[in-house]
Every structure is written in C-alpha cells, then in structure tokens.
Motif scaffolding. Sequence first.
Motif, mmCIF file in Angstrom:
data_model
loop_
_atom_site.group_PDB
_atom_site.id
_atom_site.type_symbol
_atom_site.label_atom_id
_atom_site.label_comp_id
_atom_site.label_asym_id
_atom_site.label_seq_id
_atom_site.Cartn_x
_atom_site.Cartn_y
_atom_site.Cartn_z
ATOM 1 N N LEU A 232 0.826 -1.205 0.000
ATOM 2 C CA LEU A 232 0.000 0.000 0.000
ATOM 3 C C LEU A 232 0.867 1.264 0.000
ATOM 4 N N LEU A 233 2.050 1.192 0.608
ATOM 5 C CA LEU A 233 2.926 2.346 0.653
ATOM 6 C C LEU A 233 3.415 2.736 -0.736
ATOM 7 N N LEU A 234 3.327 1.795 -1.678
ATOM 8 C CA LEU A 234 3.705 2.129 -3.045
ATOM 9 C C LEU A 234 2.733 3.112 -3.687
ATOM 10 N N LEU A 235 1.595 3.336 -3.038
ATOM 11 C CA LEU A 235 0.664 4.338 -3.548
ATOM 12 C C LEU A 235 1.187 5.760 -3.354
ATOM 13 N N LEU A 236 2.160 5.943 -2.451
ATOM 14 C CA LEU A 236 2.684 7.285 -2.215
ATOM 15 C C LEU A 236 3.374 7.871 -3.451
ATOM 16 N N PRO A 237 4.236 7.100 -4.161
ATOM 17 C CA PRO A 237 4.765 7.650 -5.419
ATOM 18 C C PRO A 237 3.670 7.956 -6.438
ATOM 19 N N LEU A 238 2.647 7.108 -6.478
ATOM 20 C CA LEU A 238 1.522 7.384 -7.375
ATOM 21 C C LEU A 238 0.809 8.658 -6.960
ATOM 22 N N THR B 255 1.407 16.065 -8.877
ATOM 23 C CA THR B 255 2.233 16.775 -9.855
ATOM 24 C C THR B 255 1.460 17.006 -11.151
ATOM 25 N N GLY B 256 0.793 15.964 -11.629
ATOM 26 C CA GLY B 256 -0.005 16.102 -12.844
ATOM 27 C C GLY B 256 -1.098 17.134 -12.698
ATOM 28 N N LEU B 257 -1.741 17.145 -11.530
ATOM 29 C CA LEU B 257 -2.778 18.149 -11.288
ATOM 30 C C LEU B 257 -2.184 19.550 -11.316
ATOM 31 N N GLY B 258 -1.007 19.700 -10.703
ATOM 32 C CA GLY B 258 -0.367 21.012 -10.694
ATOM 33 C C GLY B 258 0.005 21.486 -12.085
ATOM 34 N N LEU B 259 0.490 20.572 -12.920
ATOM 35 C CA LEU B 259 0.849 20.946 -14.288
ATOM 36 C C LEU B 259 -0.386 21.336 -15.100
ATOM 37 N N VAL C 103 6.695 17.503 -5.536
ATOM 38 C CA VAL C 103 5.794 18.226 -6.436
ATOM 39 C C VAL C 103 6.331 19.617 -6.734
ATOM 40 N N THR C 104 6.841 20.303 -5.709
ATOM 41 C CA THR C 104 7.318 21.675 -5.920
ATOM 42 C C THR C 104 8.545 21.731 -6.823
ATOM 43 N N VAL C 105 9.297 20.630 -6.902
ATOM 44 C CA VAL C 105 10.442 20.600 -7.813
ATOM 45 C C VAL C 105 9.981 20.671 -9.269
ATOM 46 N N VAL C 106 8.816 20.060 -9.546
ATOM 47 C CA VAL C 106 8.322 19.977 -10.922
ATOM 48 C C VAL C 106 7.379 21.124 -11.252
ATOM 49 N N VAL C 107 6.500 21.441 -10.315
ATOM 50 C CA VAL C 107 5.475 22.457 -10.560
ATOM 51 C C VAL C 107 5.959 23.800 -10.003
ATOM 52 N N PHE D 165 2.153 25.975 -5.361
ATOM 53 C CA PHE D 165 1.343 24.744 -5.492
ATOM 54 C C PHE D 165 2.198 23.543 -5.125
ATOM 55 N N PRO D 166 1.698 22.668 -4.229
ATOM 56 C CA PRO D 166 0.521 22.805 -3.365
ATOM 57 C C PRO D 166 0.910 23.525 -2.085
#
Length: 585
Positions: free
Chosen positions: A6-12, A18-22, A111-115, A134-135
């Motif tokens: 379940l912890l693998l959901l964190l990268p997802l 990130t996608g939402l921010g873009l 996320v902030t690195v990309v967005v 964001f965020p």
Amino acid sequence: MRSGRLLLLLPLQAASVTGLGLLVTGPLAGRWPFSLEDGVNRALADRRETLVTAFSEGMSLLAATESIVTLTLVAVLALLLVPGVPRVRRWRDAAFLAGSVAAQSAVFLLVTVVVGRARPDVPHLEAAPPTSSFPSGHVGAATALFGGLAVLAAGRLRGARRALVVGLLLLVPPAVAVSRVYRGMHHPSDVVAGLLNGGCTLLVMAYALLLVTPGTRTPAGLPAPRTGPDDTEGAHTPTPVPAASPAGPAAPAGPRRAVVVRHPHGCGDGTAARVRALLRSAGYTEQVWTPTTAEEPAGALAARVAEADTALVVVCGGDGTVRACADVLSGGEIPLAIVPCGTGNLLARNLRLPSDPDTALREALAGTTVGIDLGRIHGDGLAPTRFTVMAGAGFDAAMVRDASARLKRHLGWAAYVLSALRHLGDPRMRLSIRLDGGAPLERRARMVVLGNVGSLQGGLPLLPDARPDSGRLEVVLLDPRGVAGWLAAARHLLTRSAARASGPRPSGGQDRRAAGGALEYFSAERIDLRFARPQPRELDGDTFASGTRLTAEVEPGALRVRLPVPEPAEPVGEAGPVRVADGVR
C-alpha cells in the motif's frame, strides 16, 4: 492488497498531485473555475480586518514547519509514553503519525520541484517561502498532523468526548487553508491540493499501519490451500485438529491447566497481568509460568508439561521463543496460543493474528485448534531443531546477527533494516542445493532462505508460495548484481506476486527465476544445502554458528495452534476464494 505494498501508492500520489499542478498551471489556467482564483485573492485582500488577520497569523504559525516538527515530536513522545496501552500499539500509532507527516512532506517537496507556480499577485502578509505556491505545504502538513491525531483520537476516545476532540482537530486544516488564501500566500487551488495531499497520505498510512489488511482466511485463519489446476501435484490438505469446544465465554466447569512461557523483556508486567486475567476468565485457573533465558529459550516448558496434564501452552514472546516452544511441543497434542511480544512476530503476522497481544490471546482462546507444518533442520554444528517461520544463510543471517539489541528494543524490526545496509556489499557465496534427493544444483547467491511461511514485515512476499499447511518448504535464492540487481529485486518483491508472475507452482527440481535472475525460487519437502565456505545461519530470527551444511525437511501438521474463529463471510483475497475444510469449526 497487503499493507507493505500500500505504501507504493505514495509515489503514485506524488505523480497525481504533480499532474494536477501541471494542469492547473498549464492548459486549465484560464478556464473555469481556475479563472476565478485571482478574483478571490483580490477580494479577500481588499476586505482584511484586524481580528481576522490576527487569527490567520495564528493559524499560519501553527502550521509552519517549525511548529509542525515540534508538535509532531511531542505527539510521538506522548504516544510512546502513554500508560495502559500495549507496546505494539504505542509504536504503531507513533509510526503512523510520524510517517504521515514525513510522507506528506516528501510528496510536497517532490511536487514543488516539478510544478513552479508564482504566489498570488496581491499584498502578502508574510514573507513568501522559496517553494512553489502549489501545493500548500502548510495545509498539507496541518492535514497530516491534526488529521492523524483525529484518526487516533477516534480510535481511543468514546462518546461526546470523542466527537468534541475529533471535531476540533478536523477544523484545523480548513482553518489553515482559509488563512493561507486570506494572507495572499496561496491560490484557492493550492490549498485544495494541500488538503488532498495530506488526506491521501493519511488514507494510505492508515491502511498500511492501523487497519487489518483484508485477506483470505480458512476457518483456522490460515491461507486457503490452492485448488487450481496447476497446483494438484504436491498439494497438501490442511491439518484441522478437532477441538472439543472453543475456549469462549462458556468455559468448562472443571479447572484447566495452562503453562505460560514468558520472555522477560518482550512481555512486560502489564501484559503479563492481562494474560493472567484473560486465562483465568477462560477457565484456566491453574497457571504455571516459566521465564525464558539465554540458556533455556523455551524456559522449563518441557518439564512443566511433563509433570501434569496441560490443556494449553501460551507463548508470550517473539518468533525465537515461539520456535523454541514449538520444538518442545512438535508432534504432541497440547495446543499452543501465541501472544506476539517480539520484534518481528512473523509467524503471528502470517497466521493473521492480531498484532495487539491482548486481542491475539482473547481471539485465540475463543477460537479453534489447527495443525500447521514445522521445518526440521540440522547441519554441521547445528543440532536437529525446528523452525516455524524461516531459516536462512548468508546476507539475511548476517543482518540478523549484527542487528543492535539496543536498536531492536527502541525501533523494533526497523533495526534489521539498518543492519542490512551494512551488508549490501558482502561477497556472494557458492552453494549447491539438492531438492527431494535430486541432482545437486550449483549456484552463487547473496543469501538462501527456506520458508514455512512467506511474508516479511509489512506483508512483503519474500516467498509468495509458502503456506504453513502446504506440506512443503519454499526456497528463494537472492543474487542481485550491482545496484540495478538490488533495485530489480526490490521492485519485484514490492510490486508483484512471484506466484502470479512465474506461472505454475514448481515441484522437485523445477525452478523459477524472477527480477532478471536476481531471485530464484524452488519448492520441496526436503532441501540439502552445501556451502563452499562457512556461512552465518539463522532460524526464526535467532543466529547460530556459521557452517557449511544445512538439511531441512517439512513435518506436516506437527504443531497444534490456537487461532481465531473464521469470519462469517468467505472473503476473496489474493489466494482466491476461501475453501472451508470439513471438520474445522
């Protein structure tokens, strides 16, 4: 899905935010409702009042990095020191809270690195941090911390007090969100993303650490035996042991005798007192307690069960203590109840026993008796003995051997992770493996593990075919080559079930490779191992002298174990539909 995966959901989650921010900063920037954001920020900036500004300042300070770190540390210490709560639950709750805050922060930084989004074009009431708008990090951190506290409070408090405390804690994140927009530090969509980030992190961490992972259970709580067409050869029927009656509320009229084996460090005085009370309420009025020592890992169990009729043996300890007691009780009629009080508690986890010691014993006393397999093993310098979980040589044994006892007391099984890092560069070993008397297979590997059960902490499926009622032992060789090999092995174990990825279950000399050859699996009733040089060896978390030989064979249904009664429904999990075995209650 098992808790570790379940912890693998964190990268997802990070990728989704990130996608939402873009999208928000790109193609959706001028579309409704995002086209209204600048107007909202300007309207709030034009209507600022002294009292509201002071309130917003307080909320922003409460959610600032320094405050969140300090409050998290205080809360974690309080959770670890709270009296009257079992040690396992204290550590679990503390790990949930600290992990939620840390995971949310990690996702935020990624996320902030990309967005890259500029702050609103209005007067700011405080200095803007150097990160993207964001965020909102303040809102995400507040959601993780105060939402996490609300989750824990909901599980511990009752009545009006629970409603009041949980309600107040849940008001903090939206109050922080409104304050950040009011102060001109974020667009409305920034704080919404912060709420989503913190909330999703809590959901993942709660399912991974707090909730019981759904799974298949036979009426004895064991994994359901395979019934598919590819599993007919070598299949073994579970070994149900009829129980006269579950030890529930309707206890027999006559007194019963229980022998309790207690690990003095794992089972504290409070747990011991509750075990006594639970046994007494279940009709075990005659209790004989025996502590373990380094010289007697099962205490005086053999002498205590020989001196009088014994209805039940209770083990309060970890896998090593359970293994020693199973060695004494193997092939006998006395059932064993497990009170998980150790570092790993892998047998209890694989049997799907509750992690809380009190709950595990209560459900076992109200449950039924089932026979599970044991592994019998011997080698040079290793007298014949038995294991319930796993036996290994090489990397895993060195990891167990060198794990700090002090760290194990404070960190639990995480101490093994730190020890493992020291041995990642250990040289490979040369070995031969003979399965069920077949021709020897020459191999090189970092480690070899024989398993009666298959899952490690967090549900990590090291041996996905292993079942404690299969009548077979499963084998895995780990031989990663370089960093890429270690990553391939880790990815395979974390993201896939080798049983599904590798096709039919093997028997005899048939083997399967996975993760680009970093993992190789076998299955047999008897395994003979020979090493070119002496290797460290371990059984159920206890290390033994290094040696060049190991021979193991399965003893089907050799140990009687008390397990919880099955769920009324027949859930469907990773192993398929549950099949009810005749004669098992």
